[in-house]
Design a protein around this motif. Sequence first.
Motif, PDB file in Angstrom:
ATOM      1  N   ILE A   1      -2.467  -4.352  -4.565  1.00 20.45           N
ATOM      2  CA  ILE A   1      -1.839  -3.044  -4.315  1.00 20.45           C
ATOM      3  C   ILE A   1      -2.945  -2.059  -4.003  1.00 20.45           C
ATOM      4  O   ILE A   1      -3.985  -2.045  -4.684  1.00 20.45           O
ATOM      5  CB  ILE A   1      -1.059  -2.534  -5.548  1.00 20.45           C
ATOM      6  N   LEU A   2      -2.716  -1.228  -2.988  1.00 20.06           N
ATOM      7  CA  LEU A   2      -3.673  -0.167  -2.683  1.00 20.06           C
ATOM      8  C   LEU A   2      -2.976   1.167  -2.853  1.00 20.06           C
ATOM      9  O   LEU A   2      -1.864   1.358  -2.331  1.00 20.06           O
ATOM     10  CB  LEU A   2      -4.176  -0.312  -1.243  1.00 20.06           C
ATOM     11  N   CYS A   3      -3.614   2.072  -3.578  1.00 21.62           N
ATOM     12  CA  CYS A   3      -3.049   3.405  -3.730  1.00 21.62           C
ATOM     13  C   CYS A   3      -4.177   4.408  -3.561  1.00 21.62           C
ATOM     14  O   CYS A   3      -5.347   4.008  -3.435  1.00 21.62           O
ATOM     15  CB  CYS A   3      -2.391   3.569  -5.112  1.00 21.62           C
TER      16      CYS A   3
ATOM     17  N   SER B   1      -3.764  -7.225  -8.250  1.00 24.06           N
ATOM     18  CA  SER B   1      -5.004  -6.441  -8.267  1.00 24.06           C
ATOM     19  C   SER B   1      -4.673  -5.049  -7.745  1.00 24.06           C
ATOM     20  O   SER B   1      -3.752  -4.886  -6.939  1.00 24.06           O
ATOM     21  CB  SER B   1      -6.062  -7.030  -7.327  1.00 24.06           C
ATOM     22  N   LEU B   2      -5.443  -4.078  -8.201  1.00 23.42           N
ATOM     23  CA  LEU B   2      -5.215  -2.697  -7.759  1.00 23.42           C
ATOM     24  C   LEU B   2      -6.526  -2.097  -7.293  1.00 23.42           C
ATOM     25  O   LEU B   2      -7.535  -2.159  -8.017  1.00 23.42           O
ATOM     26  CB  LEU B   2      -4.634  -1.872  -8.910  1.00 23.42           C
ATOM     27  N   MET B   3      -6.528  -1.535  -6.096  1.00 25.62           N
ATOM     28  CA  MET B   3      -7.729  -0.862  -5.586  1.00 25.62           C
ATOM     29  C   MET B   3      -7.305   0.449  -4.928  1.00 25.62           C
ATOM     30  O   MET B   3      -6.119   0.641  -4.628  1.00 25.62           O
ATOM     31  CB  MET B   3      -8.469  -1.753  -4.579  1.00 25.62           C
ATOM     32  N   THR B   4      -8.269   1.310  -4.668  1.00 25.19           N
ATOM     33  CA  THR B   4      -7.928   2.605  -4.062  1.00 25.19           C
ATOM     34  C   THR B   4      -8.504   2.712  -2.652  1.00 25.19           C
ATOM     35  O   THR B   4      -9.546   2.139  -2.331  1.00 25.19           O
ATOM     36  CB  THR B   4      -8.470   3.784  -4.905  1.00 25.19           C
ATOM     37  N   LEU B   5      -7.775   3.440  -1.841  1.00 28.66           N
ATOM     38  CA  LEU B   5      -8.213   3.716  -0.470  1.00 28.66           C
ATOM     39  C   LEU B   5      -7.661   5.092  -0.111  1.00 28.66           C
ATOM     40  O   LEU B   5      -6.452   5.264   0.044  1.00 28.66           O
ATOM     41  CB  LEU B   5      -7.669   2.632   0.477  1.00 28.66           C
ATOM     42  N   ASP B   6      -8.557   6.060   0.002  1.00 25.92           N
ATOM     43  CA  ASP B   6      -8.106   7.422   0.262  1.00 25.92           C
ATOM     44  C   ASP B   6      -8.135   7.756   1.749  1.00 25.92           C
ATOM     45  O   ASP B   6      -8.776   7.075   2.551  1.00 25.92           O
ATOM     46  CB  ASP B   6      -8.965   8.406  -0.539  1.00 25.92           C
TER      47      ASP B   6
ATOM     48  N   LEU C   1       0.829  -1.197   0.000  1.00 28.25           N
ATOM     49  CA  LEU C   1       0.000   0.000   0.000  1.00 28.25           C
ATOM     50  C   LEU C   1       0.859   1.240   0.000  1.00 28.25           C
ATOM     51  O   LEU C   1       1.896   1.294   0.660  1.00 28.25           O
ATOM     52  CB  LEU C   1      -0.946   0.013   1.202  1.00 28.25           C
ATOM     53  N   GLN C   2       0.443   2.194  -0.782  1.00 29.04           N
ATOM     54  CA  GLN C   2       1.093   3.492  -0.798  1.00 29.04           C
ATOM     55  C   GLN C   2      -0.022   4.515  -0.665  1.00 29.04           C
ATOM     56  O   GLN C   2      -0.544   5.029  -1.661  1.00 29.04           O
ATOM     57  CB  GLN C   2       1.898   3.695  -2.094  1.00 29.04           C
ATOM     58  N   ILE C   3      -0.424   4.717   0.580  1.00 27.03           N
ATOM     59  CA  ILE C   3      -1.565   5.598   0.844  1.00 27.03           C
ATOM     60  C   ILE C   3      -1.251   6.494   2.035  1.00 27.03           C
ATOM     61  O   ILE C   3      -0.361   6.189   2.830  1.00 27.03           O
ATOM     62  CB  ILE C   3      -2.865   4.787   1.120  1.00 27.03           C
ATOM     63  N   ALA C   4      -2.011   7.591   2.137  1.00 23.54           N
ATOM     64  CA  ALA C   4      -1.777   8.542   3.225  1.00 23.54           C
ATOM     65  C   ALA C   4      -2.107   7.910   4.562  1.00 23.54           C
ATOM     66  O   ALA C   4      -2.897   6.968   4.652  1.00 23.54           O
ATOM     67  CB  ALA C   4      -2.643   9.782   3.003  1.00 23.54           C
TER      68      ALA C   4
END
Length: 506
Positions: A104-106, A124-129, A58-61
């Motif tokens: 991967i989460l971005c 797989s790629l998903m988003t999480l803000d 994961l590369q998220i805030a």
Amino acid sequence: MGNALYDGLFAPHQDRHSPFLINRSGDIVTHDAFLKLAARFAHTLVAQGVRPGDRVALQIAKSTEALALYAACVQCGAVYLPLNIAYTPTDLAYFVEDATPQLILCDDASYDDVRPIAAVSGASLMTLDADGTGSFADAASSAPETFATVPRAGTDLAAFLYTSGTTGRSKGAMLSHDNLLSNAQVLKDIWEFTDRDRLLHALPIFHTHGLFVATNVALLAGSSMVFLPSFDTDDVIAALPQCTAMMGVPTFYTRLLGDPRFNTALAAHMRVFISGSAPLLADTHKEFEERTGHRILERYGMTETNMITSNPLHGERRAGTVGFALPGIDLRIADPESGTPLPDGEIGVVELKGPNVFQGYWQMPEKTRAEFRDDGYFITGDLAVIDEAGYLRIVGRARDLIISGGYNIYPKEVELLLDEQIGVKESAVFGVPHPDFGEAVVGVIVAHSEAVPDTAALMAAISGKIARFKQPKHLFTEAELPRNTMGKVQKNILRERYKSVFSKAT
Ligand code: MCA
Ligand code: AMP
């Protein structure tokens, strides 16, 4: 077989409805709400095909959700792989290729950059803000709020943290359930964290300090945390009165000292201020005590080992030292070449054994072997001496490492990039004193010909290719690099030459 890490960190809280996280907005996340979110995330991971042992990158805030994902990975047996948000897509491509994550989460803003990287690796790629939205959050919204914890052995992997390497290639340090749990237990005990503590958390959660030292200790003790997105002096000053403990890199403490609002009254009810990740100057220690009456508790560790030593909670906290080996850790000072143990008072490399020492670098058995002695001691690469009272004093590094604001930078990685640029014959990258970051990155280039490349253009050419904090803050041109008779670049001469570059900086 149970899952001791999950049970230890997340399960046994006396009152599930007590606060766990107090976010910057003042929103409170109870332990109960956090665990339910983590359980929903665990279901969602499994639905995405994540199996025990699979990596989740994961590369998220920093957010409640990012932390809940850590709990979810521990609960479903996946390996949590957090990445610095400052890393560029080029960096990310390397980590993904190396770690082959299942998912991967971005965040939404970087989705287009990450999509081709995920596609190449088949992840797989998903988003999480940071605000809790995104395709992963959507998928989790209807998942059940309980999850049957997957059993894991103590040697099973819980997390990968990438550390930069001397050769310029990052290595995935594999940390097991036991590595994390044993260290958190020791730290909680010696620092006496309890459910009455509230920890001021302003560190990033993609490195050992913010993720394991701070969060694991708080979780294990049932403490709550004021969970700030990053270090902002105003936010920290506003939060201090409701906290009992703080952990930070030295830059946090020098920034607080730089603010006249930071005084005895503000720190009056604090139980402890803990510092690590980079050397805390004895002057900062002294000034801090004069201003607040608190002696900062300095400790020392590494990604590969978690925490190794600590100054005592009770007893003298010696400025300029990192204290004593933690219980259960066997530490010695050895001759850097031979590994022969040296007597107290002599400078050598810090080596250790213990339940905290990692399982090796992912898919790098040779590099792993090179970091251990034949008798099983891990070689830290830090040079230190044990003083007459048994305190460990770090005096330097055998490795060519720069620590800037608590982030590690290996010069080789930056030099390789500079050397690739048109017009550059060779380069040398090193750290010099910086009033805010402790050390800052500076580079010197030698041009191929008379036509000296424009340093501003060079800086522009490398930006985007390497994380911003690794880029030289100043780039100079020299006719040649100083070398010794063996032909090795004498960085000590360059460091001396450029040591005052930032002395007037603010
Ligand atoms: C940001 N910048 C930096 C750094 N951080 N430059 C050099 N070194 C840094 N550490 C640059 C940005 O690229 C940007 O440059 C400008 O400074 C402002 O960025 P911003 O994000 O606003 O900076 P900040 O919020 O003031 O952050 C500084 C910080 C932060 C608070 C010191 O770097 C931080 O939280 N560091 C903690 C790192 C940490 O957790 N380390 C633990 C590793 P421009 O303006 O040119 O674009 S774990 C470890 O070491 C071991 C195991 C241990 O013992 O703990
Ligand atoms: P990392 O590779 O990010 O895990 O950083 C680990 C390195 O940070 C150690 O090998 C030390 O060089 C340094 N470090 C951590 N804590 C301290 C400290 N209290 N004083 C000096 N250096 C430290």
